[in-house]
Design a protein around this motif. Structure first.
Motif, PDB file in Angstrom:
ATOM      1  N   ALA A   1      20.522  -5.653  -6.758  1.00 36.17           N
ATOM      2  CA  ALA A   1      21.555  -4.621  -6.771  1.00 36.17           C
ATOM      3  C   ALA A   1      21.227  -3.507  -5.778  1.00 36.17           C
ATOM      4  CB  ALA A   1      21.695  -4.034  -8.184  1.00 36.17           C
ATOM      5  N   ARG A   2      22.204  -2.629  -5.567  1.00 32.48           N
ATOM      6  CA  ARG A   2      22.144  -1.444  -4.715  1.00 32.48           C
ATOM      7  C   ARG A   2      21.725  -1.766  -3.270  1.00 32.48           C
ATOM      8  NH1 ARG A   2      19.721   4.408  -3.903  1.00 32.48           N
ATOM      9  NH2 ARG A   2      21.376   5.514  -4.911  1.00 32.48           N
TER      10      ARG A   2
ATOM     11  N   VAL B 198      17.375  -3.548  -4.749  1.00 33.05           N
ATOM     12  CA  VAL B 198      16.506  -3.629  -5.926  1.00 33.05           C
ATOM     13  C   VAL B 198      16.558  -5.065  -6.447  1.00 33.05           C
ATOM     14  CG1 VAL B 198      16.145  -2.819  -8.292  1.00 33.05           C
ATOM     15  CG2 VAL B 198      16.907  -1.212  -6.509  1.00 33.05           C
TER      16      VAL B 198
ATOM     17  N   GLU C 249      13.434   1.698  -7.835  1.00 40.79           N
ATOM     18  CA  GLU C 249      14.869   1.963  -7.762  1.00 40.79           C
ATOM     19  C   GLU C 249      15.192   2.683  -6.458  1.00 40.79           C
ATOM     20  OE1 GLU C 249      17.299   3.635 -10.865  1.00 40.79           O
ATOM     21  OE2 GLU C 249      15.737   3.305 -12.344  1.00 40.79           O
TER      22      GLU C 249
ATOM     23  N   GLY D  13      16.798  -1.595 -13.885  1.00 43.62           N
ATOM     24  CA  GLY D  13      17.892  -1.852 -12.957  1.00 43.62           C
ATOM     25  C   GLY D  13      18.369  -0.569 -12.295  1.00 43.62           C
ATOM     26  N   THR D  14      19.495  -0.647 -11.607  1.00 45.02           N
ATOM     27  CA  THR D  14      19.918   0.498 -10.787  1.00 45.02           C
ATOM     28  C   THR D  14      20.827   1.427 -11.583  1.00 45.02           C
ATOM     29  OG1 THR D  14      21.908  -0.538  -9.875  1.00 45.02           O
ATOM     30  CG2 THR D  14      19.827  -1.017  -8.761  1.00 45.02           C
TER      31      THR D  14
ATOM     32  N   TYR E 242      24.725   0.650 -11.245  1.00 44.32           N
ATOM     33  CA  TYR E 242      25.128  -0.546 -12.001  1.00 44.32           C
ATOM     34  C   TYR E 242      25.086  -0.240 -13.492  1.00 44.32           C
ATOM     35  CZ  TYR E 242      25.404  -5.299 -13.745  1.00 44.32           C
ATOM     36  OH  TYR E 242      25.790  -6.428 -14.419  1.00 44.32           O
TER      37      TYR E 242
END
Lengths: 440, 189
Positions: free
Chosen positions: A344-345, A358, A387, B128-129, B132
């Motif tokens: 993600a990101r 990430v 992150e 996680g981010t 999200y």
């Protein structure tokens, strides 16, 4: 994993003395000073000697230009600097340099210079010398006001970095990040801007509610971010010089993940006003919206690619979050990441070579990148709660947030994973780093 | 203060067996942390211990079986509505089977009290981010919202907001903390 070797020489940057100029918008708001700790170095680091500059009177006491340049170059992971106490002499111009001495010390380059006061300005005359070829490869005179000695030092770092690597330095840029101070029971979120070495930090927004996702405008003069100050997430644009703020998106549901277009005229953002999280482009002037994704899954973290036409984003349309790319606003999304269940990101570089993100593997979250030419994935970090990756504008360094002894800290790595430096704050958590573009 | 409310809610869910595999968390939440305001609920079984002074003048034998059952049912519904926090598995927004009965009780209450407003606050754990997780928290709040509407609440009574991973109920980077942070909280206004 890329090959990395733990550097046994763990340096601790000298505590810098002297008063630092701190601009704070909130009255009485203290800014968290970041200090750099070098934790790893690359094998291939280039040995360079930064000789303390001679001072011809009137130079304010405090941080020495040569110390700042030395710290900048070390932070890049591409250089190994020689401590001044190991130098055999302290020349301040080429005519005083005995190249043989520096060869004996294993140095490839030597930086010498001198500082002169001219009224309220300080002038630095400096030369970068190639030890093997016994040649001057850079010579310049640069000046700054007495209160901006750090600006002058970062300028010299940029010039030296470019002369040796051929790539422009990124030491004159800024960092934006968010600190969380829970010391007094009430959480205080502070959006701060500092130099890339964490110095000259200033608080730009203080709130009892979360602040997320700071994003720099392409000219480096504005930040867009998400603030919960009204009790729900809304997107704001904050002009850094004036402190003026505009609430640009406050629709029902999510208003989040702002990202600027290259011309600074529009923002990508994630809105859920039409049902679930989708990516929209907003024209800042007219506030007209165009919807760029349409799927029942979560679509978020949109960011433009190097062409300025396509976008990378995160979507869980395959079951878990993965990185997708659309080559234009209308194109069909193409999945980029396949290496694990959670990616993600995305943060693409400015050349279209890599996308950073990430990545979850074996229960831990790391920063990874995918080579866009062949799809090859490389995990860049060994820490486990990573992150918010953000690339320096020259694509050579990357900053991210991770956990160190339960506290959130910022770490800088070289973009190929070759070296790591952590920037722990002296107080509270530091998160959500965003590396500025070159400020115009 | 807010933490203890979360812990209280979580303890209630635990005591009802709504969260499986979290027995280790019991250690961190001793009875002394529940706060005096939860004394109305028997923490062993989740059954009601109402009665005593309120119903002092009425003996159970004066009620028909039907009335008694209705009263018990009402009391059970009341007790269930003390549970206002609902938990989720990692990266999902699926309402757990055990939570449905409690959510139905909330939905019936909202149906019978159309003036009552409730805010559904969605949260994610820290992994996680952040962005999200913001979307994931919203997806969880939306799932609870849909469930409440299907079971009698009206859309106008409900408001959702996601805090993502920004407002953990419990600090810590371990499975127990994460399990307590992946949640939707019902806040009655």
């Amino acid at each position: 994993m890329t090959h990395r070797t733990k550097n046994t020489h763990t340096h601790r940057v000298l505590a810098l003395v002297g008063s630092l100029l701190i601009w704070a918008l909130g009255a009485g708001s203290a800014s968290a000073e970041l200090t750099i700790r070098i934790t790893e170095g690359a094998d291939s680091a280039i040995p360079v000697a930064i000789v303390p500059f001679a001072e011809n009177g009137g130079i304010p006491a405090g941080d020495k230009i040569s110390n700042i340049v030395q710290d900048d170059l070390a932070m890049s992971g591409e250089f190994r600097t020689l401590p001044p106490e190991k130098m055999l002499s302290l020349p301040s111009q080429r005519s005083e340099v005995y190249f043989r001495d520096w060869r004996l010390l294993g140095q490839r380059y030597v930086l010498v210079g001198q500082m002169t006061r001219n009224g309220d300005r300080v002038e630095a005359r400096y030369e970068l010398l190639d030890v093997n070829r016994e040649e001057r490869i850079l010579g310049e005179s640069a000046s700054a006001s007495v209160s901006n000695m750090r600006t002058l030092a970062h300028h010299i770092s940029d010039k030296v970095y470019e002369a040796i690597t051929g790539v422009p330095g990124a030491f004159s840029t800024k960092l934006a990040y968010v600190t969380l101070d829970s010391a007094n029971g009430e959480p205080r979120y502070r959006l701060q801007v500092s130099d890339v070495d964490g110095k000259r930090a200033s608080v730009r927004l203080e709130s009892g509610e979360p602040i997320l996702s700071p994003a720099w405008s392409p000219d480096g003069r504005k930040l867009a971010y998400v603030s919960f100050e009204t009790g729900k997430p809304a997107v704001y644009i904050h002009e850094l010089d004036s402190g003026n703020r505009t609430k640009i998106a406050d629709f029902r549901g999510l208003n989040s993940a702002p990202a600027w277009s290259r011309d600074g005229r529009s923002l990508l953002m994630t809105l859920s006003k039409d049902g679930n999280a989708e990516i929209y482009r907003m024209d800042i002037q007219s506030r007209n919206l165009k919807r760029l994704t349409n799927h029942w899954s979560i679509d978020t973290e949109g960011v433009w690619d190097h062409t300025g036409e396509g976008i990378f984003f995160t979507s869980d349309r395959s079951g878990g979050p993965q990185i997708y790319h659309k080559s234009s606003e209308a194109a069909e999304p193409r999945r980029i990441t396949f290496g694990s269940r959670y990616n993600a990101r995305p943060r693409p570089d400015s050349r279209g070579d890599y996308v950073y993100y990430v990545h979850q593997r074996n229960g831990g979250f790391h920063i990874a990148r995918t080579d866009l030419s062949n799809g090859e994935e490389t995990v860049l970090t060994r820490t486990a709660s990573d992150e918010s990756p953000s690339l320096a504008p020259n694509g050579r360094m990357l900053i991210y947030a991770t956990k160190h002894s339960g506290t959130s800290v910022l770490t800088v790595i070289s973009a190929d994973g070759g070296a790591a430096y952590s920037l722990p704050a002296s107080e509270g958590d530091v998160r959500e780093p965003a590396w500025s573009p070159v400020i115009r | 203060m807010k933490l203890s409310v979360h812990q209280k809610a979580f303890a209630m869910v635990l005591s009802l067996g709504l969260v499986a595999g979290c027995s280790s968390t019991g250690d961190t939440m001793g009875e002394d942390q529940y706060g005096s305001d939860v004394s109305a609920v028997d923490q062993d079984g989740g059954s009601t211990v109402y009665g005593g002074s309120e119903d002092g003048g009425v003996s159970a034998s004066d009620l028909t079986d039907e009335e008694l059952r209705a009263r018990e049912e009402r009391a059970e519904m009341e007790a269930m509505r003390n549970i206002t926090t609902f938990y989720f598995d990692f990266d999902t927004a699926e309402i757990k089977a055990e939570a449905r009965e409690v959510l139905v009780a909330h939905a019936r209450f909202l149906e019978n009290n159309p003036g009552q407003q409730v805010r559904l606050e969605g949260h994610a754990d820290e992994r996680g981010t952040k962005e999200y997780n913001l979307a994931l928290g919203e997806r969880r709040a939306n799932a609870v919202e849909r469930f409440l509407i299907v079971n009698g609440a009206s859309r106008g009574q409900l408001e959702t907001v996601s805090y993502g991973e920004e407002k953990p109920a419990v600090m810590g980077s371990n499975e127990s903390a994460w399990a307590q942070n992946r949640r939707v909280e019902l806040v009655f206004e």
